[in-house]
Scaffold this motif. Structure first.
Motif, short mmCIF file in Angstrom:
data_model
loop_
_atom_site.label_atom_id
_atom_site.label_comp_id
_atom_site.label_asym_id
_atom_site.label_seq_id
_atom_site.Cartn_x
_atom_site.Cartn_y
_atom_site.Cartn_z
N ALA A 123 0.91 -0.94 0.35
CA ALA A 123 0.11 0.44 -0.44
C ALA A 123 0.85 0.92 -0.26
CB ALA A 123 -0.59 -0.64 1.48
N GLY A 124 0.64 2.00 -0.55
CA GLY A 124 1.40 3.68 -0.67
C GLY A 124 1.00 4.23 0.78
N PHE A 125 2.08 4.71 1.35
CA PHE A 125 2.41 5.57 2.78
C PHE A 125 3.60 6.79 2.33
CE2 PHE A 125 6.79 4.39 3.49
CZ PHE A 125 7.50 3.53 2.63
N LEU A 126 3.80 7.05 3.84
CA LEU A 126 4.72 8.58 3.68
C LEU A 126 6.01 7.88 4.28
CD1 LEU A 126 1.71 11.04 4.80
CD2 LEU A 126 2.32 10.76 2.84
N LEU A 127 6.67 8.16 3.37
CA LEU A 127 7.96 8.46 4.25
C LEU A 127 8.89 9.54 4.56
CD1 LEU A 127 10.14 5.91 4.43
CD2 LEU A 127 11.13 6.53 2.53
N ALA A 128 9.50 9.42 5.06
CA ALA A 128 10.51 11.14 5.81
C ALA A 128 11.39 11.13 4.78
CB ALA A 128 10.91 10.92 7.09
N GLU A 129 11.30 12.67 4.01
CA GLU A 129 11.80 13.17 2.65
C GLU A 129 13.73 12.41 3.50
OE1 GLU A 129 10.68 17.08 0.83
OE2 GLU A 129 13.14 17.40 2.61
N ARG A 130 13.99 12.71 3.83
CA ARG A 130 15.58 12.07 5.55
C ARG A 130 16.02 11.57 6.24
NH1 ARG A 130 17.64 18.52 4.43
NH2 ARG A 130 16.51 18.71 6.69
N PRO A 131 16.85 10.77 6.31
CA PRO A 131 17.12 10.48 7.53
C PRO A 131 16.75 10.95 8.65
CG PRO A 131 18.77 9.74 6.05
CD PRO A 131 18.12 11.05 5.50
N VAL A 132 16.74 10.35 10.13
CA VAL A 132 16.75 11.23 11.08
C VAL A 132 18.23 12.13 11.42
CG1 VAL A 132 15.88 11.18 13.27
CG2 VAL A 132 15.09 10.48 12.54
N SER A 133 17.90 13.13 11.28
CA SER A 133 20.21 13.94 12.02
C SER A 133 20.23 13.58 13.29
CB SER A 133 19.99 14.93 11.50
OG SER A 133 19.34 15.99 12.51
N ASN A 134 21.42 13.85 13.40
CA ASN A 134 21.60 14.30 14.96
C ASN A 134 21.55 15.41 16.28
OD1 ASN A 134 24.25 12.25 15.60
ND2 ASN A 134 24.86 13.41 13.72
N ALA A 135 21.35 16.02 14.76
CA ALA A 135 20.37 17.52 16.16
C ALA A 135 19.28 17.10 16.55
CB ALA A 135 20.63 18.53 14.82
N GLU A 136 18.23 16.19 15.31
CA GLU A 136 16.85 16.12 15.43
C GLU A 136 16.63 14.66 16.71
OE1 GLU A 136 14.90 16.68 11.86
OE2 GLU A 136 15.84 15.18 12.01
N TYR A 137 17.79 13.51 16.57
CA TYR A 137 18.47 12.86 17.81
C TYR A 137 18.70 13.11 19.06
CZ TYR A 137 18.18 8.22 19.59
OH TYR A 137 18.23 7.16 20.37
N LEU A 138 19.36 14.33 18.83
CA LEU A 138 19.34 15.64 20.16
C LEU A 138 17.65 16.07 21.41
CD1 LEU A 138 21.55 16.15 22.20
CD2 LEU A 138 22.14 17.96 21.28
N ARG A 139 17.54 15.99 20.27
CA ARG A 139 15.64 17.00 21.53
C ARG A 139 15.52 16.03 21.23
NH1 ARG A 139 14.57 20.68 16.18
NH2 ARG A 139 11.91 20.61 17.69
N PHE A 140 15.29 14.69 20.91
CA PHE A 140 14.40 13.59 21.25
C PHE A 140 15.11 13.12 22.86
CE2 PHE A 140 14.43 8.89 21.34
CZ PHE A 140 13.35 8.13 21.66
N VAL A 141 16.65 13.17 23.10
CA VAL A 141 17.23 12.03 24.23
C VAL A 141 17.09 13.48 25.20
CG1 VAL A 141 18.90 10.59 23.26
CG2 VAL A 141 19.33 12.88 23.60
N THR A 142 16.93 14.67 24.43
CA THR A 142 16.67 15.70 26.13
C THR A 142 15.48 15.70 26.21
OG1 THR A 142 18.22 16.63 24.93
CG2 THR A 142 17.00 18.05 26.04
N ALA A 143 14.36 15.39 25.43
CA ALA A 143 12.76 15.20 26.25
C ALA A 143 12.46 13.95 26.59
CB ALA A 143 12.40 15.65 24.83
N ASN A 144 13.32 13.15 26.18
CA ASN A 144 13.37 11.65 26.87
C ASN A 144 13.87 10.68 27.29
OD1 ASN A 144 10.17 11.08 25.12
ND2 ASN A 144 12.08 12.08 23.76
N PRO A 145 14.77 11.71 28.84
CA PRO A 145 16.02 10.85 29.20
C PRO A 145 16.17 9.63 29.15
CG PRO A 145 15.10 12.83 30.67
CD PRO A 145 14.00 12.38 29.81
N ALA A 173 24.09 18.37 11.14
CA ALA A 173 23.39 17.48 10.11
C ALA A 173 23.66 17.00 9.87
CB ALA A 173 23.33 18.89 9.08
N ALA A 174 24.90 15.51 10.00
CA ALA A 174 24.84 14.45 9.38
C ALA A 174 23.64 13.50 10.13
CB ALA A 174 26.13 13.81 9.99
N PRO A 175 23.30 12.45 8.99
CA PRO A 175 22.35 11.18 10.06
C PRO A 175 22.75 10.70 10.96
CG PRO A 175 22.57 11.22 7.56
CD PRO A 175 24.11 11.45 8.02
#
Lengths: 490, 268
Positions: free
Chosen positions: B52-74, B107-109
């Motif tokens: 089935a069709g679906f939505l896929l993120a245009e780019r993989p998750v970056s270090n910066a984005e993941y840093l926000r994740f672990v900051t919000a989720n210790p 900005a790298a994955p």
């Protein structure tokens, strides 16, 4: 007898019958291997490996041991040929991987460590293992992880190991193979020197000699049409300063493997005869006085030879275009005194005139029309034809030569330094040591029976092509002048 | 814009700790429905499996984005994560729990993340991981964007897969974009899929083997749908070598989401 493969069901079935027969037979070696195991715990030792062309020392102990082997898989960029790089997938950072040496009856504890920088998971299938996959499934290891498995060395012999992760051909084609020797109980006959040599081929996207980092080309691999066939992982790995070295009077043993992935090697040492061959790397020295021995892809051979006379002995795959054009060439440099009773060297050289002494003119000039200077474009076109017909076989299509054997004409300092010397070489030939672009060569180029016009054409062509930038052409008059002058020292 | 601000903070000084921020909203591309020929599932109809069709993120998750994740989720920080959910390599290239350090390009994955962590991240941003078949479907959409010669697509993707990427390559440097606008499927780190551990053969033609060892030696070709698709072999082999807690220097995360049409029909 060791394991069956799903795509050769018939062969597997036949092997199963043989295996059953072997088990029933009283001299089945696998049973023997385990029979002298002491009842207590085995002494533990960590294996010291050796990198080609070195071989680990012969085993001196007379009883089995538990041998711990650590091997790292690593993906690294290294030289494949001069100016050509390749991202090799390796065991131990080297192609071939290190040689391992154990004794029949040993219990081997194998640790496969996949470096964290690896893009790929890897594993190891040792043909010395009795068990499904030869250890492949048990050692399948993600990057940054380590797997352990154990096996008993049941059968003596010289075995290939290789990575067997899908796509297996690509893992092998990228360099993941080596040899493991399982010594028989009594050991191998002592020799003066042992060498480790593995042939394999590389399928690069660029043609042979195309510079830069070259990726693996799946199409060429499927068609079994490699750009490089080499000994010990790169062009020139076993020539010149890296030649195998020995002395007259010594007995030399070569542990020869073939990583493939596709080609069977017709292994030959030019000017030597193998006194003994352990065909296909089995435990029996079953052949004497062999000129060329087959080394199957994913197989091996052990060859012993006594060195009687000094000189450079060329190791080749006698599927000779691979040696001549693709790199399958090594050297064994033997020092010592000459022995004219065995090999005299050239004793005499006289003019041979089958039609009698009356005909003196060079055959190629007999009856030919008088030659004239050609305009530039005609001269260079003729030169290209002469080159292809007379020179390319040795100096290669692009003038790149063959390292260690035939000097390059491309961007060649030796060629460009002295026009008259170059004419003299083509007219009279050349033998002895020369240095071209910093590399030493010591071979023989025959005197080519070319007309003066052909010599002028081919030298004009070579001196203005392949990166050579001569501003002047070689004229008929130049060639006539050099031919008339007495030979100069090189 | 928010992203730029985060980058600016990180570039100004590695010592600056990121404050908890809301989850970034991935930019999704729509992957149209279509058939996939799985590498190792026997009995698939000739036309392949319908995905089935679906939505896929245009780019993989970056270090910066993941840093926000672990900051919000210790609980997903390096020193606090449960070992059963992420092995010792988890975020090992970072300088600390909430610090990238000078060696890591924001900005790298992001790499060195486990499957459990990747799932938790996807959940945090309101998505999920793509399935193997979805990932392969998206990765099959390079007919027009790579070259004019469809016969060479496999070879070109293989060359890209071999080239790999250093984990310092910023996402913006990935030039290989699928026909549907998805970047970094090739030429970057490999990516987790939700069902990575379903890489098994059906075993029907390997009587003496378990179902889990079909990927070594020529056995890998015995059941393959397309033995010449080497870049797919490489992906399947990697997936087959993984466990959920593994964190690899060459393995990152990309988020997927059901397409609105699929979602309206209820859970998958």
């Amino acid at each position: 007898m060791r394991r069956s493969t799903p795509f050769l069901v018939v062969v597997a079935a036949a092997a199963a019958v043989l295996a059953a027969a072997a088990c029933a037979s009283p001299d089945a070696s696998a049973g023997d291997a385990m029979a002298d195991r002491p009842s207590g715990a085995l002494p533990v030792e960590t294996l010291t490996v050796a990198f080609a062309p070195a071989v680990p020392a012969a085993i001196t102990r007379k009883t089995p041991a538990k041998v711990v082997i650590n091997l790292e898989t690593r993906e690294i960029r290294k030289r494949l040929a001069d100016g050509v790089e390749y991202t090799f997938w390796t065991f131990g950072g080297s192609v071939p991987g290190p040689m391992l040496r154990v004794r029949v009856g040993d219990e081997v504890e194998f640790h496969l460590n996949n470096h964290p920088s690896s893009q790929m998971p890897h594993n190891i299938d040792l043909h010395a293992v009795t068990g499904p996959g030869g250890g492949a499934a048990a050692s399948f290891t993600a990057p940054g992880h380590s797997s352990t498995f154990s096996f008993a060395a049941l059968n003596p012999g010289l075995y290939v190991y290789h990575c067997a992760t899908a796509p297996v051909g690509m893992h092998i084609a990228n360099g993941m193979y080596g040899l493991i020797l399982v010594e028989p109980k009594e050991g191998l006959t002592p020799v003066d020197r042992e060498f480790y040599l593995v042939q394999s081929e590389f399928y690069t996207a660029g043609r042979h000699g195309a510079p830069g980092i070259q990726p693996f080309d799946m199409e060429k691999a499927l068609h079994e049409d490699p750009e490089y066939v080499v000994f010990n992982g790169s062009v020139g790995a076993v020539v010149g300063d890296n030649a195998l070295k020995a002395k007259v009077g010594e007995t030399v043993r070569m542990f020869v493997g073939n990583g493939g992935p596709n080609l069977i090697s017709s292994f030959h040492v030019i000017g030597e005869i193998f006194d003994k061959v352990y065909t296909e790397g089995g435990s029996l020295a079953n052949q004497r006085d062999v000129q060329t021995t087959l080394v199957p892809a994913g197989g091996s051979a052990i060859v012993d030879m006594k060195l009687e006379v000094p000189g450079t002995f060329i190791l080749v795959d006698h599927s000779i275009f691979r040696a001549f054009n693709k790199g399958a060439l090594g050297m064994l440099a033997v020092e010592g005194s000459e022995n004219a009773a065995i090999y005299s060297g050239k004793q005499d050289d006289q003019v041979y005139l089958p039609e009698g002494g009356a005909i003196q003119a060079m055959p190629v000039e007999a009856g030919a029309a008088p030659e004239r200077e050609l305009p530039r474009n005609e001269l260079l076109a003729r030169g290209q034809q002469v080159y292809a017909a007379n020179c390319a076989a040795c100096h290669q299509l692009e003038g790149q030569g063959v390292p260690g054997a035939f000097p390059p004409l491309a961007s060649s300092d030796y060629l460009m330094a002295d026009k008259d010397r170059a004419i003299g070489v083509v007219v009279r030939g050349l033998s002895g040591a020369v240095t071209v672009n910093g590399q030493p060569y010591n071979g023989v180029m025959p005197s080519l029976q070319l007309t003066n016009g052909d010599v002028a054409a081919v030298l004009s062509y070579v001196r203005t092509n392949f990166g050579n930038r001569a501003t002047d052409l070689v004229t008929l008059r130049d060639v006539q002048r050099v031919r008339a002058a007495p030979p100069a020292a090189h | 814009m928010t992203r730029r601000v985060v980058f600016a903070i990180l570039l100004c000084g590695g010592a600056v700790r990121a404050a908890a921020q809301p989850a970034p909203a991935p930019r999704f591309r729509s992957v149209a429905p279509g058939p996939v020929r799985p590498m190792f599932i026997a009995g698939v109809p000739d036309g392949g499996l319908a995905v089935a069709g679906f939505l896929l993120a245009e780019r993989p998750v970056s270090n910066a984005e993941y840093l926000r994740f672990v900051t919000a989720n210790p609980e997903w920080q390096r020193s606090r994560v449960a070992r059963i959910a992420a092995d010792v390599s988890y975020l090992r290239h970072w300088a600390g729990d909430t610090r990238l350090g000078p060696e890591v390009v924001p900005a790298a994955p992001v790499v060195n993340v486990s499957w459990f962590a990747a799932r938790a991240y996807a959940d945090w941003v309101g998505g999920r991981l793509p399935t193997t078949q979805e990932w392969e479907l998206a990765a099959s959409r390079f007919r027009t964007s790579i070259s004019g010669d469809p016969d060479r697509v496999n070879a070109q993707l293989l060359a890209l897969s071999q080239a790999g990427a250093r984990d310092t390559t910023p996402l913006a440097a990935f030039r290989i974009v699928s026909d549907e606008g998805v970047t970094g499927l090739f030429g970057g780190p490999s990516e987790w899929v939700d069902d990575f551990n379903t890489v098994v053969t059906s075993g029907e033609s390997r009587g003496d083997s378990g179902p889990d060892d079909g990927l070594f030696c020529a056995g890998g070709a015995a059941l393959a749908a397309d033995p010449s698709n080497y870049s797919a072999f490489m992906r399947y082999a990697l997936r087959g070598s993984l466990r959920g807690s593994y964190a690899l220097a060459t393995l990152g995360v990309r988020v997927a989401r059901d397409s609105p049409a699929t979602r309206s029909r209820g859970p998958r």
